[in-house]
Scaffold this motif. Sequence first.
Motif, PDB file in Angstrom:
ATOM      1  N   VAL A  85       0.990  -1.340   0.028  1.00  0.00           N
ATOM      2  CA  VAL A  85      -0.001   0.008  -0.267  1.00  0.00           C
ATOM      3  C   VAL A  85       0.975   1.269   0.606  1.00  0.00           C
ATOM      4  O   VAL A  85       1.873   1.384   0.823  1.00  0.00           O
ATOM      5  CB  VAL A  85      -1.253   0.026   1.372  1.00  0.00           C
ATOM      6  CG1 VAL A  85      -1.690   1.273   1.148  1.00  0.00           C
ATOM      7  CG2 VAL A  85      -2.047  -0.716   1.071  1.00  0.00           C
ATOM      8  N   VAL A  86       0.877   2.267  -0.195  1.00  0.00           N
ATOM      9  CA  VAL A  86       1.506   3.087  -0.729  1.00  0.00           C
ATOM     10  C   VAL A  86       0.736   4.474  -0.174  1.00  0.00           C
ATOM     11  O   VAL A  86      -0.636   4.998  -0.397  1.00  0.00           O
ATOM     12  CB  VAL A  86       1.795   3.677  -2.574  1.00  0.00           C
ATOM     13  CG1 VAL A  86       2.033   5.177  -2.405  1.00  0.00           C
ATOM     14  CG2 VAL A  86       1.718   3.238  -3.759  1.00  0.00           C
ATOM     15  N   SER A  87       1.360   4.772   0.906  1.00  0.00           N
ATOM     16  CA  SER A  87       0.760   5.870   1.559  1.00  0.00           C
ATOM     17  C   SER A  87       1.190   7.562   1.427  1.00  0.00           C
ATOM     18  O   SER A  87       2.887   6.949   1.631  1.00  0.00           O
ATOM     19  CB  SER A  87       0.819   5.761   2.949  1.00  0.00           C
ATOM     20  OG  SER A  87      -0.103   6.183   3.463  1.00  0.00           O
ATOM     21  N   ILE A  88       0.806   8.218   1.339  1.00  0.00           N
ATOM     22  CA  ILE A  88       1.344  10.105   1.479  1.00  0.00           C
ATOM     23  C   ILE A  88       1.345  10.527   3.104  1.00  0.00           C
ATOM     24  O   ILE A  88       0.298  10.007   3.387  1.00  0.00           O
ATOM     25  CB  ILE A  88       1.684  10.580   0.400  1.00  0.00           C
ATOM     26  CG1 ILE A  88      -0.168  10.754   0.136  1.00  0.00           C
ATOM     27  CG2 ILE A  88       1.853   9.749  -1.092  1.00  0.00           C
ATOM     28  CD1 ILE A  88      -0.224  11.949  -1.224  1.00  0.00           C
ATOM     29  N   GLU A  89       1.538  10.912   3.733  1.00  0.00           N
ATOM     30  CA  GLU A  89       1.515  11.876   4.558  1.00  0.00           C
ATOM     31  C   GLU A  89       0.561  13.221   4.455  1.00  0.00           C
ATOM     32  O   GLU A  89       0.658  13.761   3.408  1.00  0.00           O
ATOM     33  CB  GLU A  89       2.617  12.625   5.087  1.00  0.00           C
ATOM     34  CG  GLU A  89       3.445  11.533   5.969  1.00  0.00           C
ATOM     35  CD  GLU A  89       2.934  11.435   6.837  1.00  0.00           C
ATOM     36  OE1 GLU A  89       2.099  11.001   7.759  1.00  0.00           O
ATOM     37  OE2 GLU A  89       3.004   9.907   7.209  1.00  0.00           O
TER      38      GLU A  89
END
Length: 89
Positions: A85-89
């Motif tokens: 899972v690609v996650s950004i802040e």
Amino acid sequence: RQTPSYEQVATHPVVLAEIKRRLSAHAQQNPAVTRCVRRALVLPTPPSLDRGEITDKGSINQRAVLSHRASCVEALYAQTPPPQVVSIE
């Protein structure tokens, strides 16, 4: 040289890094909560026509995808998402 499988491409670090870069760029241009995408996941296998995930016209049947891929949805919403899972802040 052997062609990589769909799953190998879907979880490859270079692919995930590019998705993260594009999510970050989109988030900067669309900071509103309703327009910003914070997590993404490449399906481990392509959508299936046989399972009804693709309509006859080639569109994605969201209900079928959500039903058949509940584990992917759980991964997207997990408190600590898995590495795919690609996650950004």
